[in-house]
Design an enzyme around this catalytic site. Structure first.
Site, PDB file in Angstrom:
ATOM      1  N   ASP A  49     -30.197 -36.118  12.540  1.00 52.21           N
ATOM      2  CA  ASP A  49     -29.388 -34.910  12.661  1.00 52.21           C
ATOM      3  C   ASP A  49     -27.951 -35.128  12.193  1.00 52.21           C
ATOM      4  O   ASP A  49     -27.513 -36.264  11.969  1.00 52.21           O
ATOM      5  CB  ASP A  49     -29.413 -34.391  14.109  1.00 52.21           C
ATOM      6  CG  ASP A  49     -29.243 -35.511  15.155  1.00 52.21           C
ATOM      7  OD1 ASP A  49     -28.757 -36.591  14.803  1.00 52.21           O
ATOM      8  OD2 ASP A  49     -29.613 -35.287  16.314  1.00 52.21           O
TER       9      ASP A  49
ATOM     10  N   ASN B 174     -31.458 -33.175  28.788  1.00 53.83           N
ATOM     11  CA  ASN B 174     -32.303 -31.977  28.882  1.00 53.83           C
ATOM     12  C   ASN B 174     -33.618 -32.142  28.119  1.00 53.83           C
ATOM     13  O   ASN B 174     -34.350 -31.183  27.910  1.00 53.83           O
ATOM     14  CB  ASN B 174     -31.545 -30.742  28.370  1.00 53.83           C
ATOM     15  CG  ASN B 174     -31.166 -30.856  26.893  1.00 53.83           C
ATOM     16  OD1 ASN B 174     -31.522 -31.828  26.226  1.00 53.83           O
ATOM     17  ND2 ASN B 174     -30.442 -29.876  26.393  1.00 53.83           N
TER      18      ASN B 174
ATOM     19  N   HIS C 179     -33.895 -33.165  24.938  1.00 48.76           N
ATOM     20  CA  HIS C 179     -33.885 -32.960  23.482  1.00 48.76           C
ATOM     21  C   HIS C 179     -34.136 -34.277  22.755  1.00 48.76           C
ATOM     22  O   HIS C 179     -33.779 -35.351  23.216  1.00 48.76           O
ATOM     23  CB  HIS C 179     -32.627 -32.233  22.993  1.00 48.76           C
ATOM     24  CG  HIS C 179     -31.346 -32.990  22.991  1.00 48.76           C
ATOM     25  ND1 HIS C 179     -30.128 -32.406  23.298  1.00 48.76           N
ATOM     26  CD2 HIS C 179     -31.058 -34.279  22.678  1.00 48.76           C
ATOM     27  CE1 HIS C 179     -29.175 -33.301  23.176  1.00 48.76           C
ATOM     28  NE2 HIS C 179     -29.697 -34.444  22.813  1.00 48.76           N
TER      29      HIS C 179
ATOM     30  N   GLU D  31     -33.263 -28.622  20.948  1.00 50.37           N
ATOM     31  CA  GLU D  31     -32.959 -28.249  22.319  1.00 50.37           C
ATOM     32  C   GLU D  31     -34.179 -27.596  22.993  1.00 50.37           C
ATOM     33  O   GLU D  31     -35.114 -27.166  22.303  1.00 50.37           O
ATOM     34  CB  GLU D  31     -31.778 -27.278  22.317  1.00 50.37           C
ATOM     35  CG  GLU D  31     -30.481 -27.869  21.747  1.00 50.37           C
ATOM     36  CD  GLU D  31     -29.715 -28.748  22.742  1.00 50.37           C
ATOM     37  OE1 GLU D  31     -30.352 -29.449  23.562  1.00 50.37           O
ATOM     38  OE2 GLU D  31     -28.476 -28.747  22.686  1.00 50.37           O
TER      39      GLU D  31
HETATM   40  C1  GLP Z   1     -27.420 -36.620  20.994  1.00 51.08           C
HETATM   41  C2  GLP Z   1     -28.192 -36.815  19.678  1.00 51.08           C
HETATM   42  C3  GLP Z   1     -29.550 -37.317  19.933  1.00 51.08           C
HETATM   43  C4  GLP Z   1     -29.429 -38.436  20.941  1.00 51.08           C
HETATM   44  C5  GLP Z   1     -29.100 -37.862  22.288  1.00 51.08           C
HETATM   45  C6  GLP Z   1     -28.749 -38.878  23.330  1.00 51.08           C
HETATM   46  O1  GLP Z   1     -26.924 -35.367  21.181  1.00 51.08           O
HETATM   47  N1  GLP Z   1     -28.242 -35.687  18.806  1.00 51.08           N
HETATM   48  O2  GLP Z   1     -30.191 -37.708  18.731  1.00 51.08           O
HETATM   49  O3  GLP Z   1     -30.612 -39.146  21.029  1.00 51.08           O
HETATM   50  O4  GLP Z   1     -28.141 -36.848  22.186  1.00 51.08           O
HETATM   51  O5  GLP Z   1     -27.519 -39.449  23.056  1.00 51.08           O
HETATM   52  P1  GLP Z   1     -27.014 -40.772  23.751  1.00 51.08           P
HETATM   53  O6  GLP Z   1     -27.838 -41.873  23.228  1.00 51.08           O
HETATM   54  O7  GLP Z   1     -25.555 -40.898  23.331  1.00 51.08           O
HETATM   55  O8  GLP Z   1     -27.169 -40.568  25.207  1.00 51.08           O
END
Ligand code: GLP
Length: 235
Positions: free
Chosen positions: A67, A136, A138, A143
């Site tokens: 992303d 959540n 995702h 989402e």
């Molecule tokens: C972000 C990213 C995801 C990621 C997730 C968890 O928003 N878009 O690809 O896996 O949220 O992030 P983190 O590893 O910083 O907790």
């Protein structure tokens, strides 16, 4: 789904990096799906160390990131392009033309999504996909409520996600409202998936994933329908 509980964050990072190393030894021209965020930071450190120690190369690899925020470009320190350069691309031998992230500055975002999806397909889909998980549920930026059949798309970020990710920005207002993300169908096309989740903050999401109900309200639950997923988790 294969559940692997780790004792600490470093163990999770090393294990994930060793799985990627094995993949590259087996198939040097692999297509890799990459993730950003806090979860994979240690993984990139370990993978770069392994690369420096020798034995494998990324020269024939194609990478596709999950992303990118809309409105942020590679020079913006809060973009995922920038994260990938400073965490990984600057230290390994992947030709720039083989590093792919969605272009969050594209004039025609829908076209950008189509081209990104097409490029992944033309690459033979992803051999090994790395994922984190949002609190959540995702994956990528898909989402809750995202269709399981979704392809690469523009997504509106929830307030919860923007709030969580505001730690990487000077304020929550700076967090873009939208992103381009690989779709859930795109992710599910990967031949193998590794999901990283470490810490108390992720325990709720992991418990819900473990409970096993498959619903679009909890996007990661689609992974129960994938034949080759390893969840590396701990707290
Ligand atoms: C972000 C990213 C995801 C990621 C997730 C968890 O928003 N878009 O690809 O896996 O949220 O992030 P983190 O590893 O910083 O907790």
């Amino acid at each position: 789904m294969h559940w692997i509980q780790v004792g600490d964050y470093d163990e999770m990072s090393e294990l994930a990096a060793s799985i990627f190393e094995q993949q590259l030894l087996r198939k040097p021209d692999s297509t890799l799906g990459l993730a950003t965020g806090g979860s994979p930071q240690g993984f990139y450190v370990s993978l770069v160390k392994r690369y420096i120690n020798g034995g494998f190369s990324f020269k024939k690899v194609n990478t596709f990131n999950l992303d990118e925020y809309i409105g942020l470009g590679p020079d913006d320190e809060t973009s995922y392009h920038h994260y990938m350069k400073r965490s990984f691309f600057d230290f390994v031998d992947i030709p720039v033309s083989q590093q792919h992230l969605p272009n969050g500055l594209a004039d025609d975002l829908l076209l950008e999504c189509q081209l990104y999806e097409q490029a992944i397909e033309e690459s033979g889909w992803i051999d090994l996909q790395l994922l984190g998980i949002g609190v959540n549920g995702h994956i990528g930026f898909n989402e809750p409520g995202t269709a399981f059949q979704s392809k690469t798309q523009v997504i509106d970020l929830t307030e919860e996600t923007r709030n969580k990710n505001s730690k990487y920005f000077s304020s929550e207002a700076e967090v873009p409202a939208q992103a381009i993300t690989m779709g859930l169908r795109t992710i599910m096309k990967a031949k193998q998936i590794i999901l990283l989740a470490f810490g108390e903050e992720k325990a709720g999401a992991i418990a819900r994933l473990q409970a096993g109900t498959v619903t679009e309200d909890f996007p990661a639950s689609i992974l129960h329908h994938h034949p080759n997923v390893k969840v590396l988790y701990g707290k």
